[in-house]
Motif scaffolding. Structure first.
Motif, short mmCIF file in Angstrom:
data_model
loop_
_atom_site.label_atom_id
_atom_site.label_comp_id
_atom_site.label_asym_id
_atom_site.label_seq_id
_atom_site.Cartn_x
_atom_site.Cartn_y
_atom_site.Cartn_z
N LEU A 249 0.84 -1.19 0.00
CA LEU A 249 0.00 0.00 0.00
C LEU A 249 0.88 1.25 0.00
CD1 LEU A 249 -3.08 0.08 0.06
CD2 LEU A 249 -2.95 0.53 2.50
N THR A 250 2.10 1.09 0.51
CA THR A 250 3.09 2.17 0.46
C THR A 250 4.40 1.57 -0.03
OG1 THR A 250 4.13 1.89 2.63
CG2 THR A 250 2.04 3.10 2.58
N TYR B 36 6.93 1.20 1.52
CA TYR B 36 7.58 0.45 2.59
C TYR B 36 6.95 -0.93 2.76
CZ TYR B 36 9.03 5.21 3.47
OH TYR B 36 9.52 6.48 3.32
N TRP C 168 4.95 -3.39 -6.10
CA TRP C 168 4.42 -2.02 -5.95
C TRP C 168 3.71 -1.54 -7.21
CZ3 TRP C 168 2.75 1.70 -3.06
CH2 TRP C 168 2.88 3.04 -3.41
#
Lengths: 86, 204
Positions: A61-62, A64, A74
């Protein structure tokens, strides 16, 4: 299957995040409100569990959250503005 | 700094493209009371704000406005996807299309490109907070006007969400005004500008 499961999780996360955001804006204006602060911490616990479930089952979602060690996920899920992402 | 989360704050899922409607809704992207103006206004007002509560409100509301900017862009993106030439011409979309195709470019509904003139940053906390309260009300009216112009439930749903957020933000800026006045001299709020006059920000 994974897609529907992912959307249900995403919507749960949106609901928790909405509650957190409302509480954050309130706490900015009323930082001494202990009831709001306790509510914030309760929501944060729920978010932590949901985030980890989402990032394990669906994807990061991020930046990280690329938990997968051997794949750059990603950029693999649809972007948020796409019809299929919602 | 900011971190990006790969999700919309509230879902946007529009079945039927409608370029004519997109040309109206685009005002909430790049118009005078749109989300780009809102985020720029709050995030840049923060630096002169002397009280932590208000700086917090500006930071967090300003950040939420960036999420709204993305939601409005998602609405525009979905309303203008898979267009054929007839839809471009019949929808009155050709004047936008000729310059930007279906790219997302922040302009007002009248076609005027985004302008920082829409954003007031006076460096005086009373002036800036009043600006913010008015801005939220003006954005609320724009969403009300958009709701008058469409009966597509797929569009109305996220627009109603965005409209409600304007009202919540207005309430928080109302709190900000109260907090500012609590810090200031109630016998004369204008005795100093706490955003500028160092050491004059406490009640005497």
């Amino acid at each position: 299957m994974e897609n529907n499961c992912g959307k249900a999780l995403l919507n749960k996360l949106r609901m928790i995040d909405f509650s957190i955001y409302e509480t954050v804006l309130f706490l900015d204006a009323y930082p001494e409100d202990n009831e709001a602060l306790a509510y914030y911490h309760k929501l944060l616990e729920q978010r932590k569990a949901l985030m980890s479930e989402y990032e394990t089952k669906v994807g990061p979602l991020t930046i990280y959250g690329n938990t997968c060690g051997n794949e750059w996920k990603w950029i693999k899920q649809p972007w948020p503005w796409e019809y299929d992402a919602n | 700094m900011w971190n990006y989360e790969k999700k919309l704050q509230y879902p946007v899922k529009i079945k039927n493209p409608n370029p004519k409607l997109a040309q109206v809704i685009i005002s909430q992207l790049g118009g005078p009371d749109g989300e780009l103006a809102a985020s720029m206004r709050y995030l840049h007002q923060r630096y002169a704000m002397p009280y932590a509560e208000i700086t917090g409100i500006l930071t967090d509301v300003g950040t939420e406005e960036l999420a709204h900017l993305e939601m409005v862009a998602a609405i525009l993106y979905q309303l203008t996807r898979n267009l054929n030439e007839e839809q471009i011409r019949d929808g009155g979309f050709e004047t936008y299309f000729v310059d930007h195709t279906t790219g997302i470019y922040p302009i007002a509904a009248s076609g005027v490109p985004f302008d920082m003139k829409y954003v007031g940053i006076k460096g005086d906390l009373l002036a800036d907070i009043h600006e913010d309260m008015a801005a939220e009300q003006k954005a609320r009216v724009t969403y009300d006007n958009i709701l008058r112009l469409t009966d597509d439930p797929d569009v109305r749903d996220p627009i109603k969400f965005l409209r409600e957020r304007e009202i919540v933000h207005y309430q928080r800026f109302g709190d900000a005004l109260r907090i500012a006045q609590d810090h200031m001299d109630s016998r004369n709020y204008y005795v100093s500008n706490p955003s500028f006059d160092m050491g004059c920000s406490q009640k005497s």
